[in-house]
Design a protein around this motif. Structure first.
Motif, short mmCIF file in Angstrom:
data_model
loop_
_atom_site.label_atom_id
_atom_site.label_comp_id
_atom_site.label_asym_id
_atom_site.label_seq_id
_atom_site.Cartn_x
_atom_site.Cartn_y
_atom_site.Cartn_z
N LYS A 117 37.21 46.73 40.09
CA LYS A 117 37.15 46.62 38.67
C LYS A 117 35.64 46.89 38.30
CE LYS A 117 36.04 41.80 38.26
NZ LYS A 117 36.46 40.57 37.71
N ALA A 118 34.67 46.81 39.07
CA ALA A 118 33.22 47.15 38.99
C ALA A 118 33.12 48.62 38.87
CB ALA A 118 32.35 46.57 40.18
N LYS A 119 34.20 49.37 39.51
CA LYS A 119 33.93 50.80 39.41
C LYS A 119 34.98 51.60 38.32
CE LYS A 119 31.84 53.11 41.98
NZ LYS A 119 30.67 53.69 41.73
N GLY A 120 35.58 50.58 37.79
CA GLY A 120 36.53 50.95 36.53
C GLY A 120 38.03 51.16 36.87
N ALA A 121 38.39 50.46 38.16
CA ALA A 121 39.62 50.98 38.59
C ALA A 121 40.64 49.45 37.98
CB ALA A 121 40.00 50.43 39.96
N CYS A 122 42.18 49.99 37.50
CA CYS A 122 42.81 49.03 37.05
C CYS A 122 44.22 49.17 37.83
CB CYS A 122 43.29 49.31 35.42
SG CYS A 122 41.58 49.09 34.33
N ILE A 123 44.76 47.96 37.67
CA ILE A 123 46.34 48.10 38.54
C ILE A 123 47.16 49.39 37.88
CG2 ILE A 123 48.57 46.95 38.77
CD1 ILE A 123 46.07 45.65 40.27
N ILE A 222 43.20 44.23 42.70
CA ILE A 222 41.85 44.48 42.32
C ILE A 222 41.15 43.52 43.20
CG2 ILE A 222 40.30 44.03 40.44
CD1 ILE A 222 42.14 46.39 40.02
N VAL A 223 40.42 44.23 44.04
CA VAL A 223 39.82 43.66 45.38
C VAL A 223 38.46 42.67 44.73
CG1 VAL A 223 38.50 44.01 47.42
CG2 VAL A 223 40.12 45.65 46.85
N ASP A 224 37.90 42.98 43.69
CA ASP A 224 36.94 42.19 43.18
C ASP A 224 37.25 41.33 41.98
OD1 ASP A 224 36.98 44.64 41.74
OD2 ASP A 224 34.83 44.63 41.37
N GLY A 225 38.81 40.94 42.05
CA GLY A 225 39.30 40.45 40.80
C GLY A 225 39.48 38.89 41.43
N ASN A 226 40.29 38.13 40.45
CA ASN A 226 40.51 36.69 40.63
C ASN A 226 41.55 36.35 41.51
OD1 ASN A 226 38.19 36.11 39.15
ND2 ASN A 226 39.58 36.51 37.25
N LYS A 227 42.60 37.23 41.96
CA LYS A 227 43.85 36.99 42.43
C LYS A 227 43.54 37.17 43.88
CE LYS A 227 47.41 37.39 39.18
NZ LYS A 227 48.64 37.94 38.73
N PRO A 228 44.44 36.58 44.89
CA PRO A 228 44.31 36.77 46.39
C PRO A 228 44.97 38.14 46.77
CG PRO A 228 44.89 34.45 46.04
CD PRO A 228 45.10 35.10 44.60
N THR A 229 44.29 39.00 47.57
CA THR A 229 44.72 40.27 47.59
C THR A 229 45.99 40.46 47.98
OG1 THR A 229 42.42 41.20 48.21
CG2 THR A 229 44.07 42.48 48.81
#
Length: 263
Positions: A117-123, A222-229
């Motif tokens: 998400k830091a690079k702008g990626a979304c699901i 989202i690797v740098d998100g809140n949910k486990p990958t």
């Protein structure tokens, strides 16, 4: 941290670009669930007379779609555990064998990936990778460090990216689904927007055999998100695979009748 490339290490082997229209395309896809929608879309059939060595679990689907000979190659199921043979080793092997046997004009590595998400990626975003590199081959010895990162460029496709409005980003590859602190440092150094488990290995083989390759990566988690990958990956796999299917179909429709220089 992944080292900076010097001019020699960053040099990309020139690939001879034929002027004739693209004829044969090979998709390298790691998971059967990722491949199945495209097999159905292109009405491909599984080949019973394999061009691959006896005993390997690799699966090839082939057929004609418009003016293109389409092949989809998957590493198949692990013969002991019965799970998809994901990762760099299987990807390297099937890429080498497929290029040798099928002599494609273009290799397309299509699959799911983690995004930042830091690079702008979304699901659900689908990225066309501009560059690929490894993030888990740490060899802290001069020159070997550059070899470990193994940065390579994908085939240049500015017209395709513009026409299909695909996002562009760098891809980082490692053999683990999770991300340890050392991997994170290397991924940041690679300036990656998406991470996968096959891309850089496929790029290495394609470069070795002078075969153009492009990378389509759809974001499942989202690797740098809140949910486990692992949880987020499984939760979004079906929906994101559908997005990947649409993008891959658009890519194939676009390249039909064109030569590589027109991409």
């Amino acid at each position: 941290m992944a080292p900076l490339q010097d001019d020699k290490a960053a040099e990309v082997t020139e690939v001879s670009i034929p002027k004739r229209p693209i004829s044969t395309v090979v998709f390298i896809i790691a998971m059967q669930k990722e491949a199945s929608p495209l097999v159905e879309k292109f009405q491909l059939t599984q080949e019973s007379n394999s061009v691959f060595p006896n005993g390997v679990p690799w699966v090839r689907y082939s057929g004609k779609y418009k003016d293109l000979n389409i092949n989809i190659v998957c590493p198949g199921k692990d013969v002991v555990l019965g799970v998809d043979s994901v990762g760099t080793v299987s990807a390297s092997l099937i890429t080498y064998a497929s290029i040798q046997a099928l002599q494609p004009d273009l290799v397309i590595n299509a699959g799911t990936a983690g995004g930042f998400k830091a690079k702008g990626a979304c699901i659900g975003d689908v990225y066309l990778a501009s560059d690929v590199a490894f993030h888990d081959r740490r060899i802290p010895i001069p020159v070997f460090d550059l070899y470990g990162v193994g940065t390579r460029q994908a085939c240049s496709t500015p017209n395709l990216a513009k026409e299909l409005n695909l996002k562009i980003g760098k891809l980082s590859t490692g053999d683990s689904l999770d991300m340890c602190p050392q991997d994170e440092t290397a991924i940041v150094a690679n300036d990656a927007t998406v991470k996968d488990m096959e891309g850089a290995a496929i790029a290495y083989v394609a470069d070795l055999l002078k075969t153009p390759v492009i990378f389509l990566k759809a974001v499942t988690d989202i690797v740098d998100g809140n949910k486990p990958t692992s949880e987020e990956f499984l939760e979004n796999l079906v929906a994101v695979t559908a997005a990947l299917d649409r993008a891959a179909t658009q890519v194939v429709d676009y390249i039909n009748g064109k030569n590589l220089s027109e991409l």
